[in-house]
Write a protein that holds these residues in place. Structure first.
Motif, PDB file in Angstrom:
ATOM      1  N   GLN A  56       0.847  -1.192   0.000  1.00 58.26           N
ATOM      2  CA  GLN A  56       0.000   0.000   0.000  1.00 58.26           C
ATOM      3  C   GLN A  56       0.884   1.243   0.000  1.00 58.26           C
ATOM      4  OE1 GLN A  56      -2.645  -0.325   3.420  1.00 58.26           O
ATOM      5  NE2 GLN A  56      -4.360  -0.603   2.027  1.00 58.26           N
ATOM      6  N   GLN A  57       0.345   2.322  -0.547  1.00 51.65           N
ATOM      7  CA  GLN A  57       1.088   3.572  -0.623  1.00 51.65           C
ATOM      8  C   GLN A  57       0.095   4.728  -0.663  1.00 51.65           C
ATOM      9  OE1 GLN A  57       4.051   3.817  -3.754  1.00 51.65           O
ATOM     10  NE2 GLN A  57       3.503   5.934  -4.154  1.00 51.65           N
ATOM     11  N   PHE A  58       0.484   5.868  -0.116  1.00 53.23           N
ATOM     12  CA  PHE A  58      -0.283   7.094  -0.301  1.00 53.23           C
ATOM     13  C   PHE A  58       0.686   8.265  -0.283  1.00 53.23           C
ATOM     14  CE2 PHE A  58      -0.128   6.866   4.291  1.00 53.23           C
ATOM     15  CZ  PHE A  58      -0.051   8.188   4.714  1.00 53.23           C
ATOM     16  N   ASN A  59       0.267   9.372  -0.844  1.00 48.78           N
ATOM     17  CA  ASN A  59       1.064  10.591  -0.878  1.00 48.78           C
ATOM     18  C   ASN A  59       0.305  11.684  -0.135  1.00 48.78           C
ATOM     19  OD1 ASN A  59       2.693   9.193  -2.665  1.00 48.78           O
ATOM     20  ND2 ASN A  59       1.799  10.147  -4.457  1.00 48.78           N
ATOM     21  N   ASP A  60       1.037  12.582   0.479  1.00 52.47           N
ATOM     22  CA  ASP A  60       0.440  13.785   1.050  1.00 52.47           C
ATOM     23  C   ASP A  60       1.164  14.975   0.462  1.00 52.47           C
ATOM     24  OD1 ASP A  60      -1.727  14.501   2.653  1.00 52.47           O
ATOM     25  OD2 ASP A  60      -1.006  13.238   4.292  1.00 52.47           O
ATOM     26  N   THR A  61       0.411  16.020   0.094  1.00 51.53           N
ATOM     27  CA  THR A  61       0.954  17.171  -0.600  1.00 51.53           C
ATOM     28  C   THR A  61       0.567  18.450   0.129  1.00 51.53           C
ATOM     29  OG1 THR A  61       0.715  16.021  -2.700  1.00 51.53           O
ATOM     30  CG2 THR A  61       0.977  18.403  -2.814  1.00 51.53           C
ATOM     31  N   VAL A  62       1.502  19.389   0.189  1.00 54.69           N
ATOM     32  CA  VAL A  62       1.230  20.726   0.714  1.00 54.69           C
ATOM     33  C   VAL A  62       1.679  21.724  -0.337  1.00 54.69           C
ATOM     34  CG1 VAL A  62       1.822  22.415   2.488  1.00 54.69           C
ATOM     35  CG2 VAL A  62       1.493  20.022   3.128  1.00 54.69           C
ATOM     36  N   ILE A  63       0.805  22.683  -0.641  1.00 53.40           N
ATOM     37  CA  ILE A  63       1.144  23.761  -1.574  1.00 53.40           C
ATOM     38  C   ILE A  63       1.158  25.063  -0.784  1.00 53.40           C
ATOM     39  CG2 ILE A  63       0.435  25.020  -3.646  1.00 53.40           C
ATOM     40  CD1 ILE A  63      -0.992  22.415  -4.532  1.00 53.40           C
ATOM     41  N   TYR A  64       2.255  25.794  -0.901  1.00 48.45           N
ATOM     42  CA  TYR A  64       2.406  27.045  -0.161  1.00 48.45           C
ATOM     43  C   TYR A  64       3.084  28.072  -1.059  1.00 48.45           C
ATOM     44  CZ  TYR A  64       3.965  30.315   3.448  1.00 48.45           C
ATOM     45  OH  TYR A  64       4.199  31.435   4.198  1.00 48.45           O
ATOM     46  N   ASN A  65       2.445  29.199  -1.263  1.00 45.14           N
ATOM     47  CA  ASN A  65       2.987  30.267  -2.122  1.00 45.14           C
ATOM     48  C   ASN A  65       3.401  29.756  -3.495  1.00 45.14           C
ATOM     49  OD1 ASN A  65       2.569  32.292  -0.260  1.00 45.14           O
ATOM     50  ND2 ASN A  65       4.644  32.249   0.534  1.00 45.14           N
ATOM     51  N   GLY A  66       2.630  28.847  -4.050  1.00 41.52           N
ATOM     52  CA  GLY A  66       2.905  28.330  -5.382  1.00 41.52           C
ATOM     53  C   GLY A  66       3.920  27.204  -5.438  1.00 41.52           C
ATOM     54  N   ASP A  67       4.560  26.870  -4.317  1.00 46.05           N
ATOM     55  CA  ASP A  67       5.513  25.758  -4.264  1.00 46.05           C
ATOM     56  C   ASP A  67       4.816  24.525  -3.714  1.00 46.05           C
ATOM     57  OD1 ASP A  67       7.734  27.226  -5.219  1.00 46.05           O
ATOM     58  OD2 ASP A  67       8.083  28.042  -3.212  1.00 46.05           O
ATOM     59  N   THR A  68       5.224  23.348  -4.190  1.00 45.30           N
ATOM     60  CA  THR A  68       4.608  22.095  -3.775  1.00 45.30           C
ATOM     61  C   THR A  68       5.633  21.210  -3.089  1.00 45.30           C
ATOM     62  OG1 THR A  68       3.092  22.187  -5.652  1.00 45.30           O
ATOM     63  CG2 THR A  68       3.378  20.048  -4.599  1.00 45.30           C
ATOM     64  N   ALA A  69       5.214  20.604  -1.981  1.00 43.89           N
ATOM     65  CA  ALA A  69       6.042  19.615  -1.282  1.00 43.89           C
ATOM     66  C   ALA A  69       5.217  18.336  -1.163  1.00 43.89           C
ATOM     67  CB  ALA A  69       6.446  20.119   0.090  1.00 43.89           C
ATOM     68  N   ILE A  70       5.821  17.217  -1.503  1.00 38.36           N
ATOM     69  CA  ILE A  70       5.133  15.922  -1.472  1.00 38.36           C
ATOM     70  C   ILE A  70       5.922  14.971  -0.585  1.00 38.36           C
ATOM     71  CG2 ILE A  70       4.393  13.926  -2.833  1.00 38.36           C
ATOM     72  CD1 ILE A  70       4.221  15.814  -5.253  1.00 38.36           C
ATOM     73  N   ARG A  71       5.217  14.209   0.244  1.00 37.93           N
ATOM     74  CA  ARG A  71       5.839  13.140   1.021  1.00 37.93           C
ATOM     75  C   ARG A  71       5.138  11.853   0.632  1.00 37.93           C
ATOM     76  NH1 ARG A  71       6.867  14.669   6.848  1.00 37.93           N
ATOM     77  NH2 ARG A  71       8.564  15.752   5.843  1.00 37.93           N
ATOM     78  N   ILE A  72       5.912  10.822   0.300  1.00 30.43           N
ATOM     79  CA  ILE A  72       5.379   9.534  -0.128  1.00 30.43           C
ATOM     80  C   ILE A  72       5.478   8.550   1.030  1.00 30.43           C
ATOM     81  CG2 ILE A  72       5.670   7.608  -1.728  1.00 30.43           C
ATOM     82  CD1 ILE A  72       6.951   9.659  -3.675  1.00 30.43           C
ATOM     83  N   PHE A  73       4.389   7.877   1.307  1.00 30.35           N
ATOM     84  CA  PHE A  73       4.330   6.869   2.352  1.00 30.35           C
ATOM     85  C   PHE A  73       4.127   5.527   1.669  1.00 30.35           C
ATOM     86  CE2 PHE A  73       2.966  10.896   3.965  1.00 30.35           C
ATOM     87  CZ  PHE A  73       3.645  10.999   5.164  1.00 30.35           C
ATOM     88  N   ASN A  74       5.021   4.571   1.958  1.00 31.17           N
ATOM     89  CA  ASN A  74       5.058   3.339   1.194  1.00 31.17           C
ATOM     90  C   ASN A  74       5.405   2.164   2.108  1.00 31.17           C
ATOM     91  OD1 ASN A  74       5.267   1.567  -0.979  1.00 31.17           O
ATOM     92  ND2 ASN A  74       7.427   2.040  -1.278  1.00 31.17           N
ATOM     93  N   HIS A  75       4.648   1.089   1.996  1.00 28.01           N
ATOM     94  CA  HIS A  75       4.967  -0.139   2.737  1.00 28.01           C
ATOM     95  C   HIS A  75       5.567  -1.125   1.734  1.00 28.01           C
ATOM     96  CE1 HIS A  75       5.022  -3.701   5.004  1.00 28.01           C
ATOM     97  NE2 HIS A  75       3.847  -3.630   5.606  1.00 28.01           N
ATOM     98  N   ALA A  76       6.885  -1.241   1.757  1.00 26.87           N
ATOM     99  CA  ALA A  76       7.565  -2.052   0.755  1.00 26.87           C
ATOM    100  C   ALA A  76       8.310  -3.243   1.341  1.00 26.87           C
ATOM    101  CB  ALA A  76       8.540  -1.180  -0.024  1.00 26.87           C
ATOM    102  N   ASP A  77       8.138  -3.512   2.621  1.00 24.43           N
ATOM    103  CA  ASP A  77       8.863  -4.610   3.247  1.00 24.43           C
ATOM    104  C   ASP A  77       7.936  -5.811   3.411  1.00 24.43           C
ATOM    105  OD1 ASP A  77      10.304  -6.378   4.771  1.00 24.43           O
ATOM    106  OD2 ASP A  77      10.974  -4.903   6.228  1.00 24.43           O
ATOM    107  N   ALA A  78       8.148  -6.851   2.618  1.00 27.72           N
ATOM    108  CA  ALA A  78       7.297  -8.046   2.643  1.00 27.72           C
ATOM    109  C   ALA A  78       7.378  -8.792   3.970  1.00 27.72           C
ATOM    110  CB  ALA A  78       7.669  -8.973   1.496  1.00 27.72           C
ATOM    111  N   ASN A  79       8.390  -8.509   4.793  1.00 29.30           N
ATOM    112  CA  ASN A  79       8.538  -9.189   6.074  1.00 29.30           C
ATOM    113  C   ASN A  79       7.678  -8.584   7.176  1.00 29.30           C
ATOM    114  OD1 ASN A  79      10.485 -11.067   5.142  1.00 29.30           O
ATOM    115  ND2 ASN A  79      11.989  -9.425   5.155  1.00 29.30           N
ATOM    116  N   GLN A  80       7.048  -7.454   6.914  1.00 27.39           N
ATOM    117  CA  GLN A  80       6.198  -6.813   7.907  1.00 27.39           C
ATOM    118  C   GLN A  80       4.745  -6.935   7.467  1.00 27.39           C
ATOM    119  OE1 GLN A  80       7.867  -2.833   7.848  1.00 27.39           O
ATOM    120  NE2 GLN A  80       8.740  -3.185   9.868  1.00 27.39           N
ATOM    121  N   ALA A  81       3.858  -7.145   8.429  1.00 28.91           N
ATOM    122  CA  ALA A  81       2.423  -7.192   8.104  1.00 28.91           C
ATOM    123  C   ALA A  81       1.927  -5.757   7.986  1.00 28.91           C
ATOM    124  CB  ALA A  81       1.673  -7.971   9.166  1.00 28.91           C
ATOM    125  N   ALA A  82       1.224  -5.274   8.966  1.00 30.99           N
ATOM    126  CA  ALA A  82       0.778  -3.870   8.952  1.00 30.99           C
ATOM    127  C   ALA A  82       1.866  -3.008   9.567  1.00 30.99           C
ATOM    128  CB  ALA A  82      -0.514  -3.714   9.735  1.00 30.99           C
TER     129      ALA A  82
END
Length: 130
Positions: free
Chosen positions: A58-84
């Motif tokens: 699973q993955q989701f992104n969160d974005t903040v736009i401030y004064n015309g600039d954009t910042a994105i943080r990506i959240f990603n579960h990529a480790d098959a050895n972990q459940a949740a």
């Protein structure tokens, strides 16, 4: 809203993105979290519910736009050895609920020092993956 029901996860994540990306070195950041909730026209001590968990791939992104600039943080579960996982990164990208980076002189406080707000994990999160 600190009504003890509303999911405030995105607000805290976005605050971390904002302060980490849009504060300059000569600016002191101040995050004031309201100590009281007045959602239902009644003054109650604020209780903020937070928490998000992801399962593998699973993955989701969160974005903040401030004064015309954009910042994105990506959240990603990529480790098959972990459940949740906590939903704010995997073991390689653990961003944290209010992750701050490149921030100097940051102040986080409740709006009323004698009645600090409470931040709690949401109900029904999987045990052991905070």
């Amino acid at each position: 809203m600190g009504d003890s029901v509303t999911d405030n996860t995105d607000a805290f994540i976005k605050a971390g993105i904002f302060f980490s990306n849009f504060l300059t070195n000569d600016t002191t950041g101040i995050l004031i979290i309201p100590s009281f909730d007045t959602t239902y026209n009644v003054v109650m001590p604020a209780i903020y519910k937070v928490g998000r968990q992801l399962v593998y791939q699973q993955q989701f992104n969160d974005t903040v736009i401030y004064n015309g600039d954009t910042a994105i943080r990506i959240f990603n579960h990529a480790d098959a050895n972990q459940a949740a996982i906590i939903g704010v990164g995997d073991i390689y990208n653990n961003y944290g609920m209010l992750q701050l980076s490149n921030v100097h002189g940051m102040l986080i406080k409740g709006s009323d020092a004698t009645h600090p707000p409470t931040i709690k994990y949401k109900d029904s999160l999987m045990y052991g993956s905070f």
